[in-house]
Design an enzyme around this catalytic site. Structure first.
Site, short mmCIF file in Angstrom:
data_model
loop_
_atom_site.label_atom_id
_atom_site.label_comp_id
_atom_site.label_asym_id
_atom_site.label_seq_id
_atom_site.Cartn_x
_atom_site.Cartn_y
_atom_site.Cartn_z
CG HIS A 131 26.14 -37.80 45.26
ND1 HIS A 131 27.36 -37.34 45.07
CD2 HIS A 131 25.34 -37.83 44.27
CE1 HIS A 131 27.28 -36.75 44.08
NE2 HIS A 131 26.16 -36.84 43.47
CG HIS A 170 23.92 -39.09 39.08
ND1 HIS A 170 23.09 -37.89 38.95
CD2 HIS A 170 24.91 -38.57 39.89
CE1 HIS A 170 23.51 -36.77 39.84
NE2 HIS A 170 24.51 -37.38 40.45
CD GLU A 230 28.52 -36.32 40.00
OE1 GLU A 230 27.54 -36.97 40.54
OE2 GLU A 230 28.72 -35.38 39.69
CO CO Z 1 25.94 -36.11 41.55
#
Ligand code: CO
Length: 134
Positions: free
Chosen positions: A7, A79, A130
């Site tokens: 994502h 992020h 991430e």
């Molecule tokens: Co995230």
């Protein structure tokens, strides 16, 4: 090492207005709003055919995205999240290559119920990165 883009997270100050942009203007399929008290954010997921957009709104005092929104009051990309097959092996390889892991370096259970780690933005082109166990 890194696999699929899981994502892209966008921090927003008004998640209802942000959801309306994706649902009504862009015609995307959006999830219900979920308060993630342990992460200090409210989330909405936008489901795209090949990935997801994660909308994040601060929740409670000391939200981890509060400072980002002070600096970016209209919102912005917070992020990106990549999947890895083995998060501990990926972490050890990255640390050996000089990357810094945020926090105590141990994976935590993230917003999708899977182990995640965050890597220092200064080591990844100014982008908070991430990693999520696939
Ligand atoms: Co995230």
């Amino acid at each position: 090492m890194i696999g699929r883009l899981n994502h892209v997270a966008i921090a927003v100050s008004d998640i209802d207005a942000a959801t309306a942009v994706y649902r009504d203007t862009l015609g995307a399929e959006v999830s219900a709003k979920v308060a993630q008290t342990e992460h200090g954010v409210t989330t909405v997921f936008i489901n795209l055919p090949n990935t997801k957009i994660e909308l994040l709104e601060p929740l409670g005092a000391g939200s981890p995205i509060a400072r980002f929104l002070e600096k970016n009051p209209t919102g912005g990309i917070h992020h990106v999240c990549y999947e890895v097959e083995d998060i501990l092996a990926a972490r050890d390889q990255l640390v050996a290559r000089g990357a810094r892991v945020l926090g105590d370096g141990e994976p935590k259970i993230g917003a999708h119920g899977k182990p995640v780690l965050f890597l220092h933005p200064k080591d990844f082109l100014g982008t908070l990165t991430e990693l999520e166990q696939a």
